[in-house]
Design a protein around this motif. Structure first.
Motif, PDB file in Angstrom:
ATOM      1  N   ASP A   1     -19.213 131.239 124.828  1.00  0.00           N
ATOM      2  CA  ASP A   1     -18.201 130.192 124.560  1.00  0.00           C
ATOM      3  C   ASP A   1     -17.541 130.552 123.054  1.00  0.00           C
ATOM      4  OD1 ASP A   1     -16.810 127.933 123.593  1.00  0.00           O
ATOM      5  OD2 ASP A   1     -18.094 126.551 123.929  1.00  0.00           O
ATOM      6  N   GLY A   2     -16.254 131.357 123.276  1.00  0.00           N
ATOM      7  CA  GLY A   2     -15.884 131.678 121.912  1.00  0.00           C
ATOM      8  C   GLY A   2     -15.457 130.676 120.875  1.00  0.00           C
ATOM      9  N   TRP A   3     -15.251 129.547 121.480  1.00  0.00           N
ATOM     10  CA  TRP A   3     -14.721 128.592 120.577  1.00  0.00           C
ATOM     11  C   TRP A   3     -15.673 127.827 120.049  1.00  0.00           C
ATOM     12  CZ3 TRP A   3      -9.606 128.067 120.406  1.00  0.00           C
ATOM     13  CH2 TRP A   3      -8.846 128.425 121.580  1.00  0.00           C
ATOM     14  N   GLU A   4     -16.784 127.875 120.480  1.00  0.00           N
ATOM     15  CA  GLU A   4     -18.107 127.578 119.673  1.00  0.00           C
ATOM     16  C   GLU A   4     -18.565 128.534 118.771  1.00  0.00           C
ATOM     17  OE1 GLU A   4     -21.411 125.003 118.389  1.00  0.00           O
ATOM     18  OE2 GLU A   4     -19.555 124.397 119.592  1.00  0.00           O
ATOM     19  N   ASN A   5     -18.534 129.681 119.355  1.00  0.00           N
ATOM     20  CA  ASN A   5     -18.851 130.859 118.381  1.00  0.00           C
ATOM     21  C   ASN A   5     -18.072 131.164 117.279  1.00  0.00           C
ATOM     22  OD1 ASN A   5     -20.647 133.336 118.219  1.00  0.00           O
ATOM     23  ND2 ASN A   5     -18.859 134.536 118.639  1.00  0.00           N
ATOM     24  N   PHE A   6     -17.025 130.292 117.096  1.00  0.00           N
ATOM     25  CA  PHE A   6     -16.028 130.659 116.049  1.00  0.00           C
ATOM     26  C   PHE A   6     -16.693 130.022 114.717  1.00  0.00           C
ATOM     27  CE2 PHE A   6     -12.360 128.962 113.323  1.00  0.00           C
ATOM     28  CZ  PHE A   6     -11.985 130.193 112.895  1.00  0.00           C
ATOM     29  N   THR A   7     -17.468 128.974 114.762  1.00  0.00           N
ATOM     30  CA  THR A   7     -18.249 128.272 113.789  1.00  0.00           C
ATOM     31  C   THR A   7     -18.723 129.326 112.801  1.00  0.00           C
ATOM     32  OG1 THR A   7     -18.473 126.228 114.805  1.00  0.00           O
ATOM     33  CG2 THR A   7     -19.901 126.594 113.082  1.00  0.00           C
ATOM     34  N   LYS A   8     -19.727 130.320 113.609  1.00  0.00           N
ATOM     35  CA  LYS A   8     -20.403 131.377 112.841  1.00  0.00           C
ATOM     36  C   LYS A   8     -19.258 132.430 112.439  1.00  0.00           C
ATOM     37  CE  LYS A   8     -24.180 130.968 116.111  1.00  0.00           C
ATOM     38  NZ  LYS A   8     -24.922 131.729 117.338  1.00  0.00           N
ATOM     39  N   ASP A   9     -18.303 132.695 113.293  1.00  0.00           N
ATOM     40  CA  ASP A   9     -17.465 133.663 112.520  1.00  0.00           C
ATOM     41  C   ASP A   9     -16.753 133.326 111.573  1.00  0.00           C
ATOM     42  OD1 ASP A   9     -15.307 135.755 113.168  1.00  0.00           O
ATOM     43  OD2 ASP A   9     -13.818 134.315 113.046  1.00  0.00           O
ATOM     44  N   LEU A  10     -16.265 131.903 111.451  1.00  0.00           N
ATOM     45  CA  LEU A  10     -15.355 131.375 110.184  1.00  0.00           C
ATOM     46  C   LEU A  10     -16.410 131.191 108.813  1.00  0.00           C
ATOM     47  CD1 LEU A  10     -13.051 129.902 108.860  1.00  0.00           C
ATOM     48  CD2 LEU A  10     -13.996 127.632 109.582  1.00  0.00           C
ATOM     49  N   ILE A  11     -17.784 130.670 109.107  1.00  0.00           N
ATOM     50  CA  ILE A  11     -18.782 130.526 107.926  1.00  0.00           C
ATOM     51  C   ILE A  11     -19.423 131.773 107.658  1.00  0.00           C
ATOM     52  CG2 ILE A  11     -20.583 129.288 107.046  1.00  0.00           C
ATOM     53  CD1 ILE A  11     -19.930 126.963 109.035  1.00  0.00           C
ATOM     54  N   ASN A  12     -19.672 132.572 108.388  1.00  0.00           N
ATOM     55  CA  ASN A  12     -20.487 133.667 107.871  1.00  0.00           C
ATOM     56  C   ASN A  12     -19.681 135.216 107.831  1.00  0.00           C
ATOM     57  OD1 ASN A  12     -22.536 132.070 108.315  1.00  0.00           O
ATOM     58  ND2 ASN A  12     -23.186 132.806 110.548  1.00  0.00           N
ATOM     59  N   SER A  13     -18.217 135.084 108.341  1.00  0.00           N
ATOM     60  CA  SER A  13     -17.609 136.395 108.338  1.00  0.00           C
ATOM     61  C   SER A  13     -16.124 136.168 107.607  1.00  0.00           C
ATOM     62  CB  SER A  13     -17.408 136.888 109.740  1.00  0.00           C
ATOM     63  OG  SER A  13     -18.657 137.301 110.109  1.00  0.00           O
ATOM     64  N   LEU A  14     -15.306 135.373 108.242  1.00  0.00           N
ATOM     65  CA  LEU A  14     -14.125 135.164 107.441  1.00  0.00           C
ATOM     66  C   LEU A  14     -13.966 134.525 106.136  1.00  0.00           C
ATOM     67  CD1 LEU A  14     -11.100 135.302 108.008  1.00  0.00           C
ATOM     68  CD2 LEU A  14     -11.113 133.036 109.181  1.00  0.00           C
ATOM     69  N   VAL A  15     -14.617 133.394 106.022  1.00  0.00           N
ATOM     70  CA  VAL A  15     -14.774 132.815 104.608  1.00  0.00           C
ATOM     71  C   VAL A  15     -15.190 133.777 103.525  1.00  0.00           C
ATOM     72  CG1 VAL A  15     -15.773 130.996 103.187  1.00  0.00           C
ATOM     73  CG2 VAL A  15     -14.828 130.491 105.337  1.00  0.00           C
TER      74      VAL A  15
END
Length: 500
Positions: free
Chosen positions: A141-155
């Motif tokens: 689930d890429g949409w759910e996985n985006f939470t980790k992407d946003l908080i741990n990588s993009l920010v």
């Protein structure tokens, strides 16, 4: 008696005023905000205004630990962005069929924010447009996985690369449809990381209220400064908005709801929602950092290092054999932006230090936007290596005063050339490029052949103006076999620069 009666009247009025203020201050935040915002934006709020400063939008690439891959996003830097200031950041999320381009192409957040800044409605801030579907190998689930992407990588990437605050007070997340649901799913359980959350027409992936408020809303009540919910009354997904609103209403959680009568699931809701959300977030403290100082002007007539850009699209910095770094990995359509360049009373020439192991390309010199007026185009030929540096130059016209400078790079496929530095010249014609005998802005084997033809008498002069200065490689006032020998050594890399 009269004096005492007057005192009693004043006391009663003061008490009533105090009571009214107490009632007003105890009202839910959403009730107070409804008096002014949200409201329908004025006509033209989403149209480009040519007489105001414009921000810069470019692509960025970051490494994601959530997908174990490089991911792309867009970033909007407000007009006058400068590393001498710190900025707040809004992460603005797209819908289910979109990606990092959807908001930019259809919702024009850069235009909306430019206009609000110019009108004095908001302070400048940065807006990041990610790809909210963080899919990849082994990710269900890429949409759910985006939470980790946003908080741990993009920010963390944004906060390490740009001059921004790294606290929750200066961080916001909002989005439309699928991105609206993601904003609620991410922002509400992490209200200590995002103090401003906006869900515009949120989709059915909006989590159940027990997941959005796992502690009954305690964290949200303690941290959140703005919860903005918007939806068209004819939207078939309005129930997702309603259940979040109902929970907030029942649990003393401040929120603002904006229902657009008769509107559906489209941009007539989402663009006005951004216009309102940006202003309301700023009013609640999102940009509570005082006035932003514009960058100091830089002289166009001094060397400007290529890598000292204020923003860019597509390029990467690379090492330079002449010292420091350069603009590298340039492909067709990439560009770099240099803010507040001072051309004084006018420039007439442009010179750049470049290198290319391919056939090169062109540098389009534009003012104030990537589609702004072209004041000159500088041709870049191949130099025989990515670190074989030569000077190229061209005429420019129609420029004076202070401008944001856009260098747009054009050419064929693959990497085009590297740029070490550039500068402008004023008065008369551009400085003569020694060795450039045909006036194409570069020094190469074509010029070497022209010198040979000149020395054997096949031609009487060179195509370039001021041919003596261009062909006199050792500055002794004549063009002869010594210059021819110097030319050969230069092309072989035995001599670093001309004149010698």
């Amino acid at each position: 008696m009269k004096r005492e009666s007057l005192i009693n009247k004043i006391s009663r009025k003061t008490a009533l005023l105090f009571l009214a203020l107490t009632v007003l201050l105890s009202m839910p935040l959403s009730s107070i905000a409804a008096d002014a915002l949200p409201a329908a934006p004025p006509s033209g709020y989403d149209r480009v205004q040519n007489n105001i400063p414009h921000g810069q939008v470019s692509y960025i690439t970051y490494q994601s630990s959530a997908t174990n891959s490089q991911r792309r996003a867009r970033i909007y830097l407000p007009p006058g962005y400068s590393a001498s200031n710190k900025y707040s950041v809004l992460y603005l999320l797209h819908g289910i069929g979109g990606n990092e381009d959807e908001w930019y192409n259809s919702g024009v957040p850069h235009v909306i924010l430019d206009n609000l800044i110019a009108a004095g409605k908001i302070q400048p801030f940065i807006c990041v447009l990610p790809n909210g579907n963080a899919t990849g190998n082994g990710i269900s689930d890429g949409w759910e996985n985006f939470t980790k992407d946003l908080i741990n990588s993009l920010v963390p990437y944004i906060e390490s690369k740009y001059s921004v605050y790294n606290d929750a007070k200066h961080r916001a997340v909002a989005g439309l449809s699928q991105g609206g649901a993601q904003s609620l799913n991410i922002g509400l359980p992490n209200a200590d990381k995002f103090n401003y959350v906006g869900g515009f027409s949120s989709s059915p992936i909006t989590k159940q209220v027990g997941q959005l408020f796992p502690d009954g809303g305690a964290k949200v009540r303690a941290n959140l400064k703005l919860l903005f919910l918007s939806c068209g009354t004819s939207d078939f997904l309005i129930s997702n908005n309603n259940r979040v609103r109902d929970y907030c209403k029942s649990n003393n959680i401040s929120y603002t709801e904006w229902l657009l009568q008769g509107n559906g699931h489209d941009w007539t809701v989402w663009k006005p929602s951004l216009w309102n959300f940006a202003q309301m977030a700023c009013a609640r403290g999102f940009t509570d950092y005082g006035p932003v100082t514009p960058p100091e002007p830089r002289s166009a007539f001094e060397k400007i290092e290529g890598e000292s850009y204020n923003s860019q699209s597509g390029i990467q910095d690379g090492s330079c054999s002449e010292g420091g770094e350069c603009v590298g990995y340039i492909e067709n359509g990439d560009y770099t932006v240099y803010s507040n360049i001072d051309f004084e009373s006018g420039a007439t020439g442009f010179k750049a230090r470049v290198a290319s192991d391919t056939s090169g390309g062109n540098i389009e010199i534009r003012l104030d936007s990537i589609t702004g007026p072209v004041i000159g185009t500088c041709a870049v030929a191949g130099t025989g290596g990515w670190q074989n540096w030569v000077d190229v130059q061209c005429n420019v016209s129609g420029v004076s005063g202070k401008h944001d400078l856009y260098l747009k790079y054009t050419g064929g496929s693959g990497y085009l050339f590297n740029v070490n530095w550039f500068q402008f010249t004023k008065g008369g014609t551009p400085d003569v490029l020694v060795g450039d005998l045909n006036g194409d802005g570069s020094v190469n084997t074509t010029d070497y052949a022209l010198m040979k033809m000149y020395l054997i008498g096949s031609i009487e002069d060179f195509p370039v103006e001021n041919d003596l200065k261009a062909g006199d490689l050792n500055s002794d006032g004549v063009i002869n076999s010594v210059d021819f020998s110097i030319f050969k050594q230069y092309l072989l890399g035995l001599i670093p620069k001309l004149p010698y």
